[in-house]
Design a protein around this motif. Sequence first.
Motif, PDB file in Angstrom:
ATOM      1  N   GLY A 173     -80.556  29.756 -21.408  1.00 48.82           N
ATOM      2  CA  GLY A 173     -80.863  30.586 -20.243  1.00 48.82           C
ATOM      3  C   GLY A 173     -79.965  31.800 -20.174  1.00 48.82           C
ATOM      4  N   GLY A 174     -79.841  32.380 -18.979  1.00 51.15           N
ATOM      5  CA  GLY A 174     -79.077  33.607 -18.811  1.00 51.15           C
ATOM      6  C   GLY A 174     -77.599  33.409 -19.083  1.00 51.15           C
ATOM      7  N   PHE A 256     -79.981  38.649 -13.498  1.00 54.77           N
ATOM      8  CA  PHE A 256     -80.409  37.921 -14.689  1.00 54.77           C
ATOM      9  C   PHE A 256     -81.922  37.917 -14.889  1.00 54.77           C
ATOM     10  CE2 PHE A 256     -76.194  36.083 -14.123  1.00 54.77           C
ATOM     11  CZ  PHE A 256     -75.733  36.071 -15.432  1.00 54.77           C
ATOM     12  N   ARG A 257     -82.676  38.360 -13.888  1.00 51.97           N
ATOM     13  CA  ARG A 257     -84.131  38.317 -14.025  1.00 51.97           C
ATOM     14  C   ARG A 257     -84.735  39.677 -13.705  1.00 51.97           C
ATOM     15  NH1 ARG A 257     -87.496  35.153 -11.240  1.00 51.97           N
ATOM     16  NH2 ARG A 257     -86.284  35.113  -9.313  1.00 51.97           N
ATOM     17  N   PRO A 293     -81.078  41.637 -19.527  1.00 53.37           N
ATOM     18  CA  PRO A 293     -80.287  40.401 -19.492  1.00 53.37           C
ATOM     19  C   PRO A 293     -80.292  39.734 -20.867  1.00 53.37           C
ATOM     20  CG  PRO A 293     -81.909  40.466 -17.701  1.00 53.37           C
ATOM     21  CD  PRO A 293     -82.237  41.594 -18.627  1.00 53.37           C
ATOM     22  N   THR A 294     -79.204  39.064 -21.193  1.00 51.94           N
ATOM     23  CA  THR A 294     -79.168  38.276 -22.429  1.00 51.94           C
ATOM     24  C   THR A 294     -79.520  36.844 -22.063  1.00 51.94           C
ATOM     25  OG1 THR A 294     -77.498  39.731 -23.400  1.00 51.94           O
ATOM     26  CG2 THR A 294     -77.749  37.541 -24.371  1.00 51.94           C
ATOM     27  N   PHE A 295     -80.716  36.439 -22.472  1.00 50.99           N
ATOM     28  CA  PHE A 295     -81.292  35.164 -22.052  1.00 50.99           C
ATOM     29  C   PHE A 295     -81.515  34.301 -23.296  1.00 50.99           C
ATOM     30  CE2 PHE A 295     -84.310  32.173 -20.306  1.00 50.99           C
ATOM     31  CZ  PHE A 295     -83.969  32.092 -18.962  1.00 50.99           C
ATOM     32  N   ASN A 296     -80.669  33.279 -23.454  1.00 52.42           N
ATOM     33  CA  ASN A 296     -80.743  32.423 -24.631  1.00 52.42           C
ATOM     34  C   ASN A 296     -81.940  31.480 -24.572  1.00 52.42           C
ATOM     35  OD1 ASN A 296     -78.448  33.473 -25.853  1.00 52.42           O
ATOM     36  ND2 ASN A 296     -77.082  31.920 -25.005  1.00 52.42           N
ATOM     37  N   TRP A 297     -82.657  31.403 -25.670  1.00 51.37           N
ATOM     38  CA  TRP A 297     -83.783  30.482 -25.772  1.00 51.37           C
ATOM     39  C   TRP A 297     -83.234  29.062 -25.956  1.00 51.37           C
ATOM     40  CZ3 TRP A 297     -89.138  32.283 -27.190  1.00 51.37           C
ATOM     41  CH2 TRP A 297     -89.298  33.652 -26.932  1.00 51.37           C
ATOM     42  N   GLY A 331     -79.275  41.590 -25.697  1.00 56.73           N
ATOM     43  CA  GLY A 331     -80.366  41.029 -24.909  1.00 56.73           C
ATOM     44  C   GLY A 331     -81.735  41.579 -25.265  1.00 56.73           C
ATOM     45  N   GLU A 335     -85.591  39.477 -26.214  1.00 57.14           N
ATOM     46  CA  GLU A 335     -86.557  39.441 -25.123  1.00 57.14           C
ATOM     47  C   GLU A 335     -87.870  38.811 -25.593  1.00 57.14           C
ATOM     48  OE1 GLU A 335     -86.080  42.796 -21.852  1.00 57.14           O
ATOM     49  OE2 GLU A 335     -86.241  43.699 -23.845  1.00 57.14           O
TER      50      GLU A 335
END
Length: 385
Positions: A173-174, A256-257, A293-297, A331, A335
Amino acid sequence: MNREQLKHELIQWRHELHTHPESAFEEVHTAAFVAEKLREMGIEVSTGIGKTGVVGTLKAGDGTRVIGLRADMDCIWIQEETGLPWRSENPGRMHACGHDGHTVTLLGAAKLLSESRDFSGTVRFVFQPAEEPGYGSRAMIEDGFFERFPVDEMYGLHNMPQYPSGTIALRAGGIMAGEDNFTIRIKGKGGHASAPDMVRDPLVTSAQIICALQTIVARNVTPTDTAVVSCTEIETDGAHNAIPSNVVIRGDARSFRPEVSRLIEERMRAVCEHICQMNGAECEVIYTHEFAPTFNWKEQAGYAAEAAKAVVGAERVIEECAPLMSSEDFGRFIEEIPGCFVFLGNRREGEEPLPLHNSKFDYNDGLLMVGAEFFSELVRRRIPR
């Protein structure tokens, strides 16, 4: 080359890059250095991607999957005060965020993988310019990065002083916030400080706006979402005895979103317009979305955690680290493409950690092999031979 020899070589490389720091889109020496080292390893090299970016491509076996590994190359505008033998020779520029270490870490991974070739597939070594202002990943993407160098997954790292040296921290997640910048221009009617009844005071209006902007997070953003709105600068054309005609407010917002980012912008415009209307002033709001945002899968965070455990041990891996409100240009790469970004602890034992962007910061050379081995292990696990 054995581990100790490579470690010594990586330290020399890192000191060379630290001595010659280059800021966003100026990374000519750095890019040439990277390209030269990759070619010496027998890796296919493409340069000038997104102005000064470099991509190395290494294939082994008959696997079809492609893993991307990314490092940032640019420095920041700050005068170095370390006094080290390898201190910056470029006035006003310094590797105070450790991008010299990140670049060499990725070169170390390239060296390990080019010598072992114990994987089946393709690795892209992505050296990105202009991370600090948040323009580099966009420049590479707009230059056709994903079309010219397709990847199935992408990974990156950043050194972090709040974690002990050699610790690897991550979360699904974020993990790092997006950043928006704003400029609010308020136009009133200035005049003598002794006659406020004859003016439309933009300074009082700006004070009301600054206070009201704090209600966006407190009263508009869902409490379970994290966001920050900060006014960081105010400018006027007044004097000690003159009420100004114009005021400029600058600042930034973090979230974050994308939905929260859009909400902040919408509410900011409404707040500014209505307060100015109430006070007989005019306003212009310039709102820009700088960092994604850097959002990890989730799956890729799991893969990264397992690779980290194999390299540093399970006891030194933090799988649910706290997210940071600072931003990272990586990030944009993930995406759409699955990927994960991790923190590599750099706090030396027994020392008070220096924060990033400090004029006395110097990358912990003890991390170079740790990061290189983490990247290499990740590749071997994701595209095994």
